[in-house]
Design a protein around this motif. Sequence first.
Motif, mmCIF file in Angstrom:
data_model
loop_
_atom_site.group_PDB
_atom_site.id
_atom_site.type_symbol
_atom_site.label_atom_id
_atom_site.label_comp_id
_atom_site.label_asym_id
_atom_site.label_seq_id
_atom_site.Cartn_x
_atom_site.Cartn_y
_atom_site.Cartn_z
ATOM 1 N N ASP A 8 -13.839 12.019 51.478
ATOM 2 C CA ASP A 8 -14.738 12.641 50.027
ATOM 3 C C ASP A 8 -13.704 12.193 48.831
ATOM 4 O OD1 ASP A 8 -16.063 14.978 49.584
ATOM 5 O OD2 ASP A 8 -13.815 15.587 49.686
ATOM 6 N N HIS A 9 -14.648 12.356 47.778
ATOM 7 C CA HIS A 9 -13.861 12.314 46.686
ATOM 8 C C HIS A 9 -14.423 13.498 45.230
ATOM 9 C CE1 HIS A 9 -12.236 9.258 43.286
ATOM 10 N NE2 HIS A 9 -10.918 10.266 44.289
ATOM 11 N N GLU A 10 -14.082 14.433 45.909
ATOM 12 C CA GLU A 10 -15.017 16.151 45.385
ATOM 13 C C GLU A 10 -16.113 15.831 45.021
ATOM 14 O OE1 GLU A 10 -13.683 16.318 42.013
ATOM 15 O OE2 GLU A 10 -11.992 16.151 41.312
ATOM 16 N N GLN A 11 -15.881 16.263 43.657
ATOM 17 C CA GLN A 11 -18.030 15.979 42.917
ATOM 18 C C GLN A 11 -18.354 14.966 42.575
ATOM 19 O OE1 GLN A 11 -18.550 18.864 44.114
ATOM 20 N NE2 GLN A 11 -16.437 19.369 44.288
ATOM 21 N N ASN A 12 -18.016 13.769 43.068
ATOM 22 C CA ASN A 12 -18.852 12.882 42.336
ATOM 23 C C ASN A 12 -20.400 13.053 42.755
ATOM 24 O OD1 ASN A 12 -19.828 11.469 44.432
ATOM 25 N ND2 ASN A 12 -17.617 12.595 45.569
ATOM 26 N N CYS A 13 -21.123 11.815 42.431
ATOM 27 C CA CYS A 13 -22.615 11.631 41.783
ATOM 28 C C CYS A 13 -23.617 12.245 43.275
ATOM 29 C CB CYS A 13 -22.589 10.673 41.637
ATOM 30 S SG CYS A 13 -25.063 9.984 41.015
ATOM 31 N N SER A 14 -22.876 11.323 44.069
ATOM 32 C CA SER A 14 -23.784 11.603 45.440
ATOM 33 C C SER A 14 -23.285 13.120 46.337
ATOM 34 C CB SER A 14 -23.486 10.537 46.174
ATOM 35 O OG SER A 14 -21.968 10.443 46.806
ATOM 36 N N THR A 15 -21.544 13.891 46.110
ATOM 37 C CA THR A 15 -21.410 14.897 46.362
ATOM 38 C C THR A 15 -22.090 16.120 45.998
ATOM 39 O OG1 THR A 15 -19.650 14.273 47.491
ATOM 40 C CG2 THR A 15 -19.845 16.060 47.409
ATOM 41 N N SER A 16 -22.359 15.920 44.891
ATOM 42 C CA SER A 16 -22.856 16.900 43.552
ATOM 43 C C SER A 16 -24.354 16.696 43.930
ATOM 44 C CB SER A 16 -22.863 16.225 42.000
ATOM 45 O OG SER A 16 -21.696 16.526 41.457
ATOM 46 N N THR A 17 -24.844 15.788 43.588
ATOM 47 C CA THR A 17 -26.465 15.514 44.663
ATOM 48 C C THR A 17 -26.552 16.129 45.873
ATOM 49 O OG1 THR A 17 -26.633 13.725 43.477
ATOM 50 C CG2 THR A 17 -28.674 14.105 45.123
ATOM 51 N N VAL A 18 -25.699 16.078 47.215
ATOM 52 C CA VAL A 18 -25.797 16.968 48.448
ATOM 53 C C VAL A 18 -26.266 18.351 47.352
ATOM 54 C CG1 VAL A 18 -24.473 16.938 50.633
ATOM 55 C CG2 VAL A 18 -24.861 14.775 49.316
ATOM 56 N N ARG A 19 -24.766 18.830 47.157
ATOM 57 C CA ARG A 19 -24.973 20.353 46.788
ATOM 58 C C ARG A 19 -25.822 20.649 46.307
ATOM 59 N NH1 ARG A 19 -19.606 23.041 46.225
ATOM 60 N NH2 ARG A 19 -17.522 22.329 47.498
ATOM 61 N N PHE A 20 -26.130 20.113 45.266
ATOM 62 C CA PHE A 20 -27.579 20.864 44.997
ATOM 63 C C PHE A 20 -28.766 20.669 45.150
ATOM 64 C CE2 PHE A 20 -29.149 20.898 40.440
ATOM 65 C CZ PHE A 20 -28.810 21.208 39.575
#
Length: 428
Positions: free
Chosen positions: A229-241
Amino acid sequence: MSEKATIQFKDNNYELPVVTGTENESAIDISSLRGQSGLITLDIGYKNTGSTYSAITYLDGEKGILQYRGYPIEQLAEKSTFLEVAYLLLFGDLPSKEAYDQFTESISRHTLVHESIKKFLDAYPTNSHPMGQLSSLICSLSAFYPESLDPNRSPEEVDKTVIRLLAKLPTMVSWIYKKSIGHPVLYPQNKYDYVTNFLYMFFGQRTEEYEVDPVVVDAMEKLLILHADHEQNCSTSTVRFVGSSHAPLYACISAGISALWGPRHGGANQAVLEMLQNIRQGGGSIQSWVEKAKDKDSGFRLMGFGHRVYKNFDPRARIIKKASDDVLNKLNIKDPLLDIARELEEAALKDDYFIERKLYPNVDFYSGIIYKAIGFPVEMFTVLFALGRLPGWIAQWKEMMYDKQPIGRPRQVYTGHVKRDYVSIENR
Ligand code: ACO
Protein backbone atom coordinates in the motif's frame (compact mmCIF):
# COMPACT_ATOMS: atom_id res chain seq x y z
CA MET A 1 -11.38 24.99 20.53
CA SER A 2 -10.69 23.72 17.04
CA GLU A 3 -8.36 25.82 14.92
CA LYS A 4 -9.55 27.83 11.93
CA ALA A 5 -7.83 29.19 8.83
CA THR A 6 -8.99 32.40 7.21
CA ILE A 7 -9.01 33.07 3.49
CA GLN A 8 -9.26 36.70 2.55
CA PHE A 9 -10.57 37.62 -0.90
CA LYS A 10 -11.61 41.12 -1.93
CA ASP A 11 -13.37 42.54 1.13
CA ASN A 12 -14.42 39.26 2.65
CA ASN A 13 -12.91 36.82 5.12
CA TYR A 14 -13.87 33.17 4.96
CA GLU A 15 -13.24 30.97 7.97
CA LEU A 16 -12.44 27.33 7.36
CA PRO A 17 -11.84 24.53 9.89
CA VAL A 18 -8.38 23.01 10.23
CA VAL A 19 -8.36 19.26 10.81
CA THR A 20 -5.45 17.30 12.30
CA GLY A 21 -4.56 13.63 11.85
CA THR A 22 -3.17 11.23 14.45
CA GLU A 23 0.42 11.92 13.31
CA ASN A 24 -0.29 15.66 13.60
CA GLU A 25 -0.36 16.66 9.97
CA SER A 26 -2.96 19.39 9.48
CA ALA A 27 -5.23 20.31 6.60
CA ILE A 28 -7.61 23.15 5.83
CA ASP A 29 -11.02 21.66 5.16
CA ILE A 30 -12.16 23.72 2.16
CA SER A 31 -15.43 21.88 1.56
CA SER A 32 -17.52 24.90 2.67
CA LEU A 33 -15.47 27.44 0.66
CA ARG A 34 -17.59 27.34 -2.47
CA GLY A 35 -20.81 27.71 -0.50
CA GLN A 36 -19.38 30.67 1.40
CA SER A 37 -17.60 32.47 -1.43
CA GLY A 38 -18.32 30.89 -4.85
CA LEU A 39 -14.59 30.12 -5.10
CA ILE A 40 -13.13 26.72 -5.84
CA THR A 41 -9.53 25.66 -5.16
CA LEU A 42 -7.20 24.72 -8.01
CA ASP A 43 -4.45 22.13 -7.55
CA ILE A 44 -3.52 20.50 -10.85
CA GLY A 45 -2.28 16.95 -10.30
CA TYR A 46 -3.60 17.10 -6.69
CA LYS A 47 -0.10 17.95 -5.50
CA ASN A 48 -1.36 19.44 -2.24
CA THR A 49 -4.89 18.15 -1.95
CA GLY A 50 -6.07 15.64 0.63
CA SER A 51 -8.81 13.57 -0.97
CA THR A 52 -9.86 11.61 2.12
CA TYR A 53 -9.34 10.73 5.76
CA SER A 54 -7.62 7.36 5.95
CA ALA A 55 -6.49 5.11 8.79
CA ILE A 56 -4.56 2.65 6.61
CA THR A 57 -1.12 3.94 5.67
CA TYR A 58 0.95 6.78 7.04
CA LEU A 59 3.87 8.24 5.19
CA ASP A 60 6.09 11.22 5.84
CA GLY A 61 7.92 12.07 2.64
CA GLU A 62 10.38 14.43 4.32
CA LYS A 63 11.46 11.94 6.99
CA GLY A 64 11.16 8.84 4.78
CA ILE A 65 8.61 7.15 7.07
CA LEU A 66 6.17 4.51 5.83
CA GLN A 67 3.81 2.65 8.17
CA TYR A 68 0.91 0.29 7.52
CA ARG A 69 -1.71 0.60 10.29
CA GLY A 70 1.04 2.08 12.48
CA TYR A 71 3.63 -0.66 11.89
CA PRO A 72 6.93 0.53 10.31
CA ILE A 73 7.54 -0.97 6.88
CA GLU A 74 11.05 -2.01 7.96
CA GLN A 75 9.61 -4.29 10.70
CA LEU A 76 6.95 -5.74 8.44
CA ALA A 77 9.45 -6.47 5.63
CA GLU A 78 11.75 -8.17 8.12
CA LYS A 79 9.27 -10.16 10.20
CA SER A 80 5.92 -10.57 8.47
CA THR A 81 4.50 -12.38 5.45
CA PHE A 82 2.61 -10.87 2.54
CA LEU A 83 -0.68 -12.49 3.55
CA GLU A 84 -0.31 -11.30 7.14
CA VAL A 85 0.28 -7.77 5.83
CA ALA A 86 -2.73 -8.17 3.53
CA TYR A 87 -4.84 -9.10 6.58
CA LEU A 88 -3.43 -6.12 8.50
CA LEU A 89 -4.32 -3.70 5.71
CA LEU A 90 -7.79 -5.17 5.18
CA PHE A 91 -8.88 -5.61 8.79
CA GLY A 92 -6.80 -3.02 10.66
CA ASP A 93 -4.83 -5.31 13.00
CA LEU A 94 -2.39 -8.17 12.85
CA PRO A 95 -4.35 -11.45 12.92
CA SER A 96 -4.43 -13.96 15.77
CA LYS A 97 -3.05 -17.37 14.81
CA GLU A 98 -6.60 -18.66 14.36
CA ALA A 99 -7.70 -15.71 12.22
CA TYR A 100 -4.57 -15.99 10.07
CA ASP A 101 -5.09 -19.73 9.51
CA GLN A 102 -8.70 -19.11 8.53
CA PHE A 103 -7.73 -16.28 6.17
CA THR A 104 -4.99 -18.24 4.39
CA GLU A 105 -7.20 -21.35 4.23
CA SER A 106 -10.04 -19.47 2.55
CA ILE A 107 -7.59 -17.93 0.06
CA SER A 108 -6.16 -21.32 -0.84
CA ARG A 109 -9.71 -22.62 -1.43
CA HIS A 110 -10.38 -19.98 -4.10
CA THR A 111 -7.22 -20.10 -6.20
CA LEU A 112 -8.79 -21.89 -9.17
CA VAL A 113 -10.09 -19.64 -11.94
CA HIS A 114 -12.91 -20.44 -14.33
CA GLU A 115 -11.70 -22.60 -17.22
CA SER A 116 -13.16 -20.11 -19.71
CA ILE A 117 -10.47 -17.65 -18.68
CA LYS A 118 -8.10 -19.78 -20.75
CA LYS A 119 -10.19 -18.99 -23.84
CA PHE A 120 -9.72 -15.26 -23.21
CA LEU A 121 -5.98 -15.87 -22.90
CA ASP A 122 -5.92 -17.91 -26.11
CA ALA A 123 -7.41 -14.95 -27.96
CA TYR A 124 -4.64 -12.49 -27.08
CA PRO A 125 -1.65 -12.17 -29.42
CA THR A 126 1.35 -13.71 -27.62
CA ASN A 127 3.17 -10.37 -27.53
CA SER A 128 0.32 -8.36 -25.97
CA HIS A 129 1.29 -6.58 -22.76
CA PRO A 130 0.40 -8.56 -19.60
CA MET A 131 -0.93 -5.45 -17.84
CA GLY A 132 -3.59 -5.00 -20.53
CA GLN A 133 -4.49 -8.67 -20.26
CA LEU A 134 -4.63 -8.58 -16.47
CA SER A 135 -6.78 -5.47 -16.36
CA SER A 136 -9.35 -6.94 -18.74
CA LEU A 137 -9.30 -10.40 -17.13
CA ILE A 138 -9.98 -8.94 -13.69
CA CYS A 139 -12.86 -6.89 -15.06
CA SER A 140 -14.15 -10.03 -16.79
CA LEU A 141 -14.30 -11.87 -13.45
CA SER A 142 -17.39 -9.80 -12.62
CA ALA A 143 -19.18 -11.73 -15.39
CA PHE A 144 -18.53 -15.01 -13.55
CA TYR A 145 -19.78 -13.64 -10.21
CA PRO A 146 -22.86 -11.54 -11.04
CA GLU A 147 -23.72 -11.36 -7.34
CA SER A 148 -20.63 -9.14 -6.95
CA LEU A 149 -21.99 -6.46 -9.30
CA ASP A 150 -23.65 -4.53 -6.49
CA PRO A 151 -20.93 -3.59 -3.97
CA ASN A 152 -23.60 -2.70 -1.39
CA ARG A 153 -25.24 -6.12 -1.48
CA SER A 154 -23.85 -7.56 1.78
CA PRO A 155 -20.56 -7.52 3.72
CA GLU A 156 -20.32 -11.34 3.30
CA GLU A 157 -20.58 -10.96 -0.48
CA VAL A 158 -17.89 -8.26 -0.45
CA ASP A 159 -15.63 -10.49 1.68
CA LYS A 160 -16.06 -13.30 -0.83
CA THR A 161 -15.03 -10.99 -3.69
CA VAL A 162 -12.00 -9.85 -1.69
CA ILE A 163 -10.89 -13.44 -1.05
CA ARG A 164 -11.48 -14.36 -4.69
CA LEU A 165 -9.37 -11.45 -5.89
CA LEU A 166 -6.46 -12.25 -3.57
CA ALA A 167 -6.67 -15.94 -4.40
CA LYS A 168 -7.06 -15.74 -8.17
CA LEU A 169 -4.61 -12.98 -9.08
CA PRO A 170 -1.46 -15.17 -8.76
CA THR A 171 -3.12 -17.90 -10.84
CA MET A 172 -4.12 -15.43 -13.54
CA VAL A 173 -0.72 -13.73 -13.60
CA SER A 174 1.11 -17.02 -14.01
CA TRP A 175 -1.34 -18.19 -16.68
CA ILE A 176 -0.81 -14.96 -18.63
CA TYR A 177 2.90 -15.72 -18.60
CA LYS A 178 2.56 -19.41 -19.48
CA LYS A 179 0.31 -18.57 -22.43
CA SER A 180 2.74 -15.90 -23.64
CA ILE A 181 5.50 -18.51 -23.98
CA GLY A 182 3.19 -21.21 -25.34
CA HIS A 183 3.47 -23.50 -22.31
CA PRO A 184 0.60 -25.32 -20.62
CA VAL A 185 -0.69 -23.59 -17.52
CA LEU A 186 -0.16 -25.11 -14.08
CA TYR A 187 -2.96 -25.38 -11.55
CA PRO A 188 -2.57 -24.08 -7.99
CA GLN A 189 -1.38 -26.55 -5.34
CA ASN A 190 -2.82 -26.12 -1.87
CA LYS A 191 0.24 -27.73 -0.26
CA TYR A 192 2.18 -24.51 -1.01
CA ASP A 193 1.95 -21.15 0.73
CA TYR A 194 0.77 -18.12 -1.27
CA VAL A 195 4.16 -16.97 -2.60
CA THR A 196 5.52 -20.48 -3.24
CA ASN A 197 2.33 -21.40 -5.06
CA PHE A 198 2.71 -18.36 -7.29
CA LEU A 199 6.37 -19.15 -8.04
CA TYR A 200 5.43 -22.77 -8.75
CA MET A 201 2.67 -21.80 -11.21
CA PHE A 202 4.96 -19.22 -12.85
CA PHE A 203 8.25 -21.10 -13.10
CA GLY A 204 7.24 -24.75 -12.65
CA GLN A 205 6.96 -27.24 -15.52
CA ARG A 206 4.59 -30.16 -15.91
CA THR A 207 7.60 -32.28 -16.85
CA GLU A 208 9.55 -32.05 -13.62
CA GLU A 209 9.35 -31.51 -9.86
CA TYR A 210 9.49 -27.89 -8.85
CA GLU A 211 12.01 -26.89 -6.23
CA VAL A 212 11.66 -23.39 -4.92
CA ASP A 213 14.65 -21.58 -3.47
CA PRO A 214 13.87 -20.14 0.01
CA VAL A 215 16.00 -17.09 -0.85
CA VAL A 216 13.67 -16.35 -3.75
CA VAL A 217 10.55 -16.87 -1.62
CA ASP A 218 11.93 -14.51 1.01
CA ALA A 219 12.77 -11.82 -1.58
CA MET A 220 9.30 -12.13 -3.12
CA GLU A 221 7.60 -11.85 0.27
CA LYS A 222 9.57 -8.65 0.92
CA LEU A 223 8.83 -7.16 -2.49
CA LEU A 224 5.10 -7.85 -2.17
CA ILE A 225 5.01 -6.41 1.36
CA LEU A 226 6.85 -3.25 0.29
CA HIS A 227 4.38 -2.68 -2.54
CA ALA A 228 1.25 -3.54 -0.56
CA ASP A 229 0.00 0.00 0.00
CA HIS A 230 1.12 3.57 -0.46
CA GLU A 231 -1.83 5.73 0.55
CA GLN A 232 -3.42 8.00 -2.08
CA ASN A 233 -1.12 7.35 -5.09
CA CYS A 234 -2.34 7.42 -8.69
CA SER A 235 -3.67 3.84 -8.91
CA THR A 236 -5.17 3.80 -5.40
CA SER A 237 -6.92 7.11 -6.00
CA THR A 238 -8.20 5.62 -9.25
CA VAL A 239 -9.60 2.59 -7.40
CA ARG A 240 -11.32 4.88 -4.87
CA PHE A 241 -12.58 7.19 -7.61
CA VAL A 242 -14.08 4.43 -9.74
CA GLY A 243 -15.46 2.81 -6.58
CA SER A 244 -17.10 6.07 -5.52
CA SER A 245 -19.60 5.57 -8.38
CA HIS A 246 -20.43 2.17 -6.79
CA ALA A 247 -19.03 0.27 -9.76
CA PRO A 248 -18.27 -3.43 -9.01
CA LEU A 249 -15.07 -4.10 -7.05
CA TYR A 250 -13.62 -6.13 -9.95
CA ALA A 251 -14.00 -3.07 -12.20
CA CYS A 252 -12.32 -0.84 -9.61
CA ILE A 253 -9.30 -3.14 -9.33
CA SER A 254 -9.13 -3.39 -13.11
CA ALA A 255 -9.02 0.43 -13.27
CA GLY A 256 -6.25 0.46 -10.63
CA ILE A 257 -4.23 -1.97 -12.75
CA SER A 258 -4.62 0.33 -15.77
CA ALA A 259 -3.47 3.35 -13.76
CA LEU A 260 -0.48 1.41 -12.44
CA TRP A 261 0.61 0.47 -15.97
CA GLY A 262 2.05 3.88 -16.88
CA PRO A 263 5.83 4.47 -16.71
CA ARG A 264 5.39 7.37 -14.32
CA HIS A 265 3.81 5.00 -11.81
CA GLY A 266 4.18 1.20 -11.56
CA GLY A 267 5.41 0.86 -15.14
CA ALA A 268 8.62 2.51 -13.94
CA ASN A 269 10.07 -0.86 -12.82
CA GLN A 270 9.94 -2.13 -16.41
CA ALA A 271 11.17 1.25 -17.66
CA VAL A 272 14.15 1.17 -15.24
CA LEU A 273 15.39 -2.15 -16.54
CA GLU A 274 14.90 -1.10 -20.15
CA MET A 275 16.80 2.12 -19.40
CA LEU A 276 19.70 0.19 -17.83
CA GLN A 277 19.77 -2.14 -20.86
CA ASN A 278 19.74 0.87 -23.22
CA ILE A 279 22.60 2.48 -21.31
CA ARG A 280 24.58 -0.74 -21.57
CA GLN A 281 23.91 -1.11 -25.29
CA GLY A 282 24.14 2.60 -26.13
CA GLY A 283 27.47 3.02 -24.34
CA GLY A 284 28.83 6.44 -23.44
CA SER A 285 29.67 7.61 -19.96
CA ILE A 286 27.17 7.41 -17.10
CA GLN A 287 27.51 11.18 -16.77
CA SER A 288 26.36 11.64 -20.38
CA TRP A 289 23.10 9.82 -19.49
CA VAL A 290 22.69 11.99 -16.40
CA GLU A 291 23.13 15.06 -18.63
CA LYS A 292 20.54 13.72 -21.03
CA ALA A 293 18.07 13.28 -18.15
CA LYS A 294 18.62 16.94 -17.20
CA ASP A 295 17.93 18.12 -20.75
CA LYS A 296 14.16 18.62 -20.92
CA ASP A 297 14.22 18.53 -24.75
CA SER A 298 15.65 15.01 -24.76
CA GLY A 299 12.38 13.59 -23.43
CA PHE A 300 14.51 11.26 -21.27
CA ARG A 301 14.09 10.98 -17.50
CA LEU A 302 16.04 8.82 -15.12
CA MET A 303 13.50 6.08 -14.54
CA GLY A 304 13.30 5.00 -10.92
CA PHE A 305 14.25 8.49 -9.76
CA GLY A 306 11.97 11.01 -8.11
CA HIS A 307 8.76 10.68 -6.20
CA ARG A 308 5.75 12.87 -5.71
CA VAL A 309 5.92 12.49 -1.94
CA TYR A 310 9.37 11.26 -0.86
CA LYS A 311 11.73 14.20 -0.91
CA ASN A 312 14.69 12.76 1.03
CA PHE A 313 14.67 9.04 0.42
CA ASP A 314 12.20 6.28 -0.29
CA PRO A 315 12.39 3.86 2.68
CA ARG A 316 11.26 1.02 0.42
CA ALA A 317 14.22 1.63 -1.92
CA ARG A 318 16.64 1.17 1.01
CA ILE A 319 15.13 -2.19 1.97
CA ILE A 320 15.01 -3.34 -1.65
CA LYS A 321 18.58 -2.28 -2.32
CA LYS A 322 19.75 -4.51 0.53
CA ALA A 323 17.45 -7.34 -0.55
CA SER A 324 18.79 -7.15 -4.11
CA ASP A 325 22.37 -7.45 -2.81
CA ASP A 326 21.32 -10.50 -0.74
CA VAL A 327 19.55 -12.20 -3.65
CA LEU A 328 22.38 -11.59 -6.10
CA ASN A 329 24.98 -12.80 -3.59
CA LYS A 330 23.04 -15.87 -2.52
CA LEU A 331 22.14 -16.82 -6.09
CA ASN A 332 25.70 -15.98 -7.11
CA ILE A 333 24.58 -13.71 -9.93
CA LYS A 334 26.86 -11.04 -11.31
CA ASP A 335 24.70 -8.59 -13.18
CA PRO A 336 26.44 -5.80 -15.11
CA LEU A 337 23.16 -3.87 -15.03
CA LEU A 338 23.50 -3.64 -11.27
CA ASP A 339 26.90 -1.97 -11.68
CA ILE A 340 25.32 0.52 -14.09
CA ALA A 341 22.50 1.13 -11.59
CA ARG A 342 25.01 1.76 -8.79
CA GLU A 343 27.06 4.17 -10.94
CA LEU A 344 23.95 5.99 -12.10
CA GLU A 345 22.69 6.38 -8.56
CA GLU A 346 26.06 7.69 -7.40
CA ALA A 347 26.35 10.19 -10.28
CA ALA A 348 22.79 11.48 -9.89
CA LEU A 349 22.95 11.81 -6.11
CA LYS A 350 25.87 14.23 -6.36
CA ASP A 351 24.47 16.23 -9.27
CA ASP A 352 23.01 19.66 -8.41
CA TYR A 353 20.00 19.16 -10.70
CA PHE A 354 18.90 16.06 -8.78
CA ILE A 355 19.88 17.50 -5.38
CA GLU A 356 17.92 20.74 -5.91
CA ARG A 357 14.81 18.87 -7.09
CA LYS A 358 15.16 16.25 -4.32
CA LEU A 359 15.20 13.39 -6.77
CA TYR A 360 16.21 10.10 -5.13
CA PRO A 361 15.96 6.45 -6.21
CA ASN A 362 12.45 5.18 -5.61
CA VAL A 363 11.11 1.68 -4.92
CA ASP A 364 11.31 0.75 -8.59
CA PHE A 365 14.97 1.53 -9.05
CA TYR A 366 16.13 -1.75 -7.50
CA SER A 367 13.06 -4.00 -7.69
CA GLY A 368 13.66 -4.79 -11.37
CA ILE A 369 17.16 -6.03 -10.60
CA ILE A 370 15.73 -8.58 -8.14
CA TYR A 371 12.92 -9.59 -10.48
CA LYS A 372 15.46 -10.12 -13.25
CA ALA A 373 17.73 -12.17 -10.97
CA ILE A 374 14.77 -14.38 -10.02
CA GLY A 375 14.07 -14.90 -13.73
CA PHE A 376 10.93 -12.84 -14.37
CA PRO A 377 10.71 -11.37 -17.89
CA VAL A 378 10.84 -7.56 -17.93
CA GLU A 379 7.28 -7.08 -19.21
CA MET A 380 5.96 -8.98 -16.15
CA PHE A 381 7.54 -6.55 -13.65
CA THR A 382 4.58 -4.18 -13.40
CA VAL A 383 2.23 -7.14 -13.04
CA LEU A 384 4.25 -8.18 -9.98
CA PHE A 385 3.74 -4.68 -8.59
CA ALA A 386 -0.02 -5.14 -9.09
CA LEU A 387 0.13 -8.46 -7.23
CA GLY A 388 1.69 -6.67 -4.27
CA ARG A 389 -0.58 -3.61 -4.39
CA LEU A 390 -3.82 -5.61 -4.51
CA PRO A 391 -4.51 -5.74 -0.72
CA GLY A 392 -3.85 -1.99 -0.45
CA TRP A 393 -6.28 -1.20 -3.26
CA ILE A 394 -8.95 -3.36 -1.66
CA ALA A 395 -8.39 -1.94 1.84
CA GLN A 396 -8.66 1.61 0.48
CA TRP A 397 -11.79 0.71 -1.49
CA LYS A 398 -13.38 -0.86 1.61
CA GLU A 399 -12.58 2.21 3.69
CA MET A 400 -14.08 4.49 1.04
CA MET A 401 -17.25 2.40 0.85
CA TYR A 402 -17.71 1.93 4.61
CA ASP A 403 -17.12 5.65 5.21
CA LYS A 404 -19.91 6.26 2.67
CA GLN A 405 -17.84 8.75 0.74
CA PRO A 406 -19.61 10.75 -1.97
CA ILE A 407 -18.91 10.25 -5.64
CA GLY A 408 -15.57 11.77 -6.69
CA ARG A 409 -16.22 14.77 -8.87
CA PRO A 410 -13.59 17.53 -9.01
CA ARG A 411 -14.28 21.03 -10.32
CA GLN A 412 -12.36 22.91 -13.01
CA VAL A 413 -11.47 26.40 -14.13
CA TYR A 414 -12.80 26.66 -17.67
CA THR A 415 -10.38 28.21 -20.20
CA GLY A 416 -12.18 27.53 -23.52
CA HIS A 417 -14.26 29.77 -25.80
CA VAL A 418 -16.90 31.96 -24.25
CA LYS A 419 -20.39 31.43 -25.66
CA ARG A 420 -20.60 31.70 -29.48
CA ASP A 421 -23.25 30.92 -32.07
CA TYR A 422 -23.26 27.90 -34.33
CA VAL A 423 -22.15 28.61 -37.93
CA SER A 424 -23.46 26.32 -40.67
CA ILE A 425 -20.78 24.28 -42.49
CA GLU A 426 -20.91 26.24 -45.77
CA ASN A 427 -20.22 29.50 -43.93
CA ARG A 428 -17.15 28.39 -41.93
N1 ACO B 1 14.61 12.48 -14.22
C1 ACO B 1 14.88 13.77 -14.56
N2 ACO B 1 14.20 14.84 -14.11
C2 ACO B 1 13.17 14.59 -13.29
C3 ACO B 1 12.80 13.28 -12.91
C4 ACO B 1 13.57 12.21 -13.39
N3 ACO B 1 13.28 10.95 -13.07
N4 ACO B 1 11.73 13.33 -12.08
C5 ACO B 1 11.41 14.63 -11.96
N5 ACO B 1 12.28 15.39 -12.68
C6 ACO B 1 12.31 16.86 -12.74
C7 ACO B 1 11.20 17.42 -13.60
O1 ACO B 1 11.63 17.58 -14.93
C8 ACO B 1 10.91 18.72 -12.91
O2 ACO B 1 11.92 19.65 -13.25
P1 ACO B 1 11.58 21.24 -13.31
O3 ACO B 1 11.17 21.61 -11.92
O4 ACO B 1 12.85 21.86 -13.77
O5 ACO B 1 10.46 21.37 -14.32
C9 ACO B 1 11.07 18.39 -11.43
O6 ACO B 1 12.04 17.31 -11.40
C10 ACO B 1 9.79 17.95 -10.74
O7 ACO B 1 9.22 16.89 -11.52
P2 ACO B 1 7.68 16.62 -11.64
O8 ACO B 1 7.44 15.68 -12.78
O9 ACO B 1 6.94 17.91 -11.62
O10 ACO B 1 7.43 15.89 -10.25
P3 ACO B 1 6.17 15.05 -9.90
O11 ACO B 1 6.08 15.01 -8.41
O12 ACO B 1 4.99 15.54 -10.67
O13 ACO B 1 6.53 13.60 -10.50
C11 ACO B 1 7.40 11.44 -10.77
C12 ACO B 1 7.01 12.54 -9.77
C13 ACO B 1 6.27 11.19 -11.77
C14 ACO B 1 7.63 10.12 -10.00
C15 ACO B 1 8.68 11.86 -11.52
O14 ACO B 1 9.72 12.07 -10.57
C16 ACO B 1 9.11 10.85 -12.58
O15 ACO B 1 8.64 10.91 -13.71
N6 ACO B 1 10.06 9.89 -12.23
C17 ACO B 1 10.46 8.87 -13.15
C18 ACO B 1 9.42 7.77 -13.22
C19 ACO B 1 9.39 6.92 -11.96
O16 ACO B 1 10.41 6.46 -11.46
N7 ACO B 1 8.17 6.67 -11.47
C20 ACO B 1 7.95 5.79 -10.31
C21 ACO B 1 7.43 6.57 -9.13
S1 ACO B 1 7.32 5.54 -7.72
C22 ACO B 1 5.93 4.65 -8.01
O17 ACO B 1 5.00 5.04 -8.65
C23 ACO B 1 5.91 3.36 -7.41
